[in-house]
Motif scaffolding. Structure first.
Motif, PDB file in Angstrom:
ATOM      1  N   ASP A  24      26.012  -0.792  41.505  1.00  0.00           N
ATOM      2  CA  ASP A  24      26.078  -2.370  41.815  1.00  0.00           C
ATOM      3  C   ASP A  24      26.399  -3.034  40.663  1.00  0.00           C
ATOM      4  N   ARG A  25      25.692  -2.563  39.393  1.00  0.00           N
ATOM      5  CA  ARG A  25      26.121  -3.543  38.024  1.00  0.00           C
ATOM      6  C   ARG A  25      27.648  -3.560  37.866  1.00  0.00           C
ATOM      7  N   GLU A  32      17.767 -12.977  44.048  1.00  0.00           N
ATOM      8  CA  GLU A  32      18.179 -11.487  43.997  1.00  0.00           C
ATOM      9  C   GLU A  32      19.560 -11.176  44.343  1.00  0.00           C
ATOM     10  N   ARG A  33      19.969  -9.895  44.448  1.00  0.00           N
ATOM     11  CA  ARG A  33      21.442  -9.756  44.602  1.00  0.00           C
ATOM     12  C   ARG A  33      22.292 -10.279  45.858  1.00  0.00           C
ATOM     13  N   ARG A  90      22.930 -13.981  45.072  1.00  0.00           N
ATOM     14  CA  ARG A  90      23.780 -13.911  44.181  1.00  0.00           C
ATOM     15  C   ARG A  90      25.142 -13.843  44.741  1.00  0.00           C
ATOM     16  N   ARG A 104       9.994 -12.471  37.544  1.00  0.00           N
ATOM     17  CA  ARG A 104       9.620 -11.074  37.584  1.00  0.00           C
ATOM     18  C   ARG A 104       8.727 -10.770  36.187  1.00  0.00           C
ATOM     19  N   ARG A 116      13.860  -5.912  37.108  1.00  0.00           N
ATOM     20  CA  ARG A 116      12.897  -4.945  38.220  1.00  0.00           C
ATOM     21  C   ARG A 116      13.276  -3.478  37.599  1.00  0.00           C
ATOM     22  N   ASN A 133      17.719 -10.567  51.454  1.00  0.00           N
ATOM     23  CA  ASN A 133      17.560  -9.101  51.498  1.00  0.00           C
ATOM     24  C   ASN A 133      16.547  -8.629  52.716  1.00  0.00           C
ATOM     25  N   VAL A 152      18.349 -10.132  35.466  1.00  0.00           N
ATOM     26  CA  VAL A 152      17.452  -9.900  36.696  1.00  0.00           C
ATOM     27  C   VAL A 152      17.171  -8.319  37.163  1.00  0.00           C
ATOM     28  N   SER A 153      18.422  -7.768  37.276  1.00  0.00           N
ATOM     29  CA  SER A 153      18.344  -6.470  37.556  1.00  0.00           C
ATOM     30  C   SER A 153      17.721  -5.683  36.692  1.00  0.00           C
ATOM     31  N   ASP A 176      23.248   4.160  43.163  1.00  0.00           N
ATOM     32  CA  ASP A 176      23.736   3.049  43.788  1.00  0.00           C
ATOM     33  C   ASP A 176      23.188   1.860  42.984  1.00  0.00           C
ATOM     34  N   SER A 177      22.184   1.874  42.172  1.00  0.00           N
ATOM     35  CA  SER A 177      21.800   0.608  41.375  1.00  0.00           C
ATOM     36  C   SER A 177      23.012   0.538  40.205  1.00  0.00           C
TER      37      SER A 177
HETATM   38  O1  LIG Z   1      17.121  -6.461  41.328  1.00  0.00           O
HETATM   39  P1  LIG Z   1      18.440  -7.296  41.995  1.00  0.00           P
HETATM   40  O2  LIG Z   1      19.665  -7.387  41.350  1.00  0.00           O
HETATM   41  O3  LIG Z   1      18.077  -8.794  42.197  1.00  0.00           O
HETATM   42  O4  LIG Z   1      18.600  -6.670  43.313  1.00  0.00           O
HETATM   43  C1  LIG Z   1      18.935  -5.299  43.741  1.00  0.00           C
HETATM   44  C2  LIG Z   1      18.052  -4.418  44.300  1.00  0.00           C
HETATM   45  O5  LIG Z   1      17.512  -5.191  45.448  1.00  0.00           O
HETATM   46  C3  LIG Z   1      18.460  -3.072  44.805  1.00  0.00           C
HETATM   47  O6  LIG Z   1      17.451  -2.319  45.403  1.00  0.00           O
HETATM   48  C4  LIG Z   1      19.331  -2.482  43.866  1.00  0.00           C
HETATM   49  O7  LIG Z   1      19.707  -1.297  44.439  1.00  0.00           O
HETATM   50  C5  LIG Z   1      20.246  -3.362  43.351  1.00  0.00           C
HETATM   51  O8  LIG Z   1      21.324  -2.663  42.442  1.00  0.00           O
HETATM   52  C6  LIG Z   1      20.002  -4.668  42.920  1.00  0.00           C
HETATM   53  O9  LIG Z   1      19.137  -4.367  41.638  1.00  0.00           O
END
Ligand SMILES: O=P([O-])([O-])O[C@@H]1[C@@H](O)[C@H](O)[C@@H](O)[C@H](O)[C@@H]1O
Ligand SMILES: CCCCCCCC/C=C\CCCCCCCC(=O)OC[C@H](COP(=O)(O)OP(=O)(O)OC[C@H]1O[C@@H](n2ccc(N)nc2=O)[C@H](O)[C@@H]1O)OC(=O)CCCCCCC/C=C\CCCCCCCC
Ligand SMILES: [Mg+2]
Ligand SMILES: [Mg+2]
Length: 206
Positions: free
Chosen positions: A91-92, A149-150, A153, A191, A133, A3, A129-130, A87-88
């Motif tokens: 993403d899930r 990180e994402r 992965r 983390r 954070r 990233n 992991v997510s 967004d987050s």
């Molecule tokens: O925490 P993680 O899964 O490695 O990485 C990701 C974060 O870098 C990002 O900011 C968020 O928008 C994603 O949904 C995801 O969480």
């Protein structure tokens, strides 16, 4: 890690497209939602049919929407809490669908339960992991560390699943998924340790 190194490159690459979409009246939220539907739909339609290569091509076409939505939001000067939450959260959904679709194929027609179980482990540990954070940030800490990180992965599962669709021996996919699950576990530990350090610092009298 990826990233941090690749963000600048992808931002330059996709900024013209982001500007064009904004000029057409497309919103960042619409790109976030369309991208999630594309990734989740591509995974859940193609992978359970055993179409690992074409599924990966479709997912890859949509996955970069997650970079484009952020560029669009920043160009508009609108990047904020709502966009970050949407967004987050979406993403899930995308990540869950991707690893679940791999598991579905290998539990059914693919007949390789070891790969299916490894994919489920990646799904659960990736979510953890997510979560680590998100929870850290909700408490005012930072947890932007980790070997898986994402971006890592996604790149690893997409490249190796796509190549499996082209004939790479399945044992390679199994090995990569096991390594990814372990790397995700290490990332959770990294983390937790980062937050523990920050909480001790915050509690210590200065
Ligand atoms: O925490 P993680 O899964 O490695 O990485 C990701 C974060 O870098 C990002 O900011 C968020 O928008 C994603 O949904 C995801 O969480
Ligand atoms: C067949 C095609 C081949 C293509 C080959 C490509 C090779 C690529 C090789 C390496 C790829 C490395 C990828 C690394 C990408 C890193 C860049 C990056 O920026 O990553 C971050 C992204 C986005 O994260 P996030 O969503 O958190 O950031 P945003 O910038 O969106 O900002 C969020 C903030 O924005 C605001 N906001 C957002 C949305 C909204 N609606 N409103 C808003 O306001 C708000 O403030 C938010 O807080 O993270 C990712 O994780 C995306 C990573 C995608 C990586 C996928 C890589 C796929 C790679 C290869 C697949 C190849 C398969 C080929 C198989 C072939 C088989 C033979
Ligand atoms: Mg994004
Ligand atoms: Mg995102």
């Amino acid at each position: 890690m990826l990233n941090r190194y690749a963000r600048g490159f992808f931002t330059r690459l996709f900024t013209p497209l982001a500007r064009l979409l904004l000029r057409w009246g497309v919103t960042p939220d619409a790109v976030t939602i369309a991208g999630t539907i594309g990734v989740a739909g591509g995974a859940l339609v193609f992978y359970p049919l055993g179409q690992l290569f074409w599924g990966t091509v479709v997912i890859t076409l949509f996955v970069f929407s997650d970079v484009i939505d952020g560029i669009m939001a920043r160009l508009k000067g609108h990047g904020g809490s709502w966009g970050s939450f949407l967004d987050s959260t979406l993403d899930r959904i995308a990540d869950g669908a991707l690893f679940a679709a791999v598991a579905i194929w290998f539990f059914t027609g693919g007949q390789n339960p070891a790969i299916a179980i490894a994919a489920l482990a990646c799904l659960v540990l990736g979510m953890l992991v997510s979560y680590a954070r998100a929870k850290a940030e909700s408490l005012g800490f930072t947890a932007d560390v980790g070997v898986a990180e994402r971006a890592e992965r996604l790149v690893s599962v997409l490249v190796v699943t796509g190549l499996t669709g082209l004939g790479l021996p399945e044992v390679v996919l199994f090995a990569v998924l096991v390594i990814l699950a372990l790397a995700s576990l290490v990332t959770v530990y990294q983390r937790v340790r980062a937050v523990r350090r920050q909480s001790l610092e915050a509690a210590s009298p200065s």
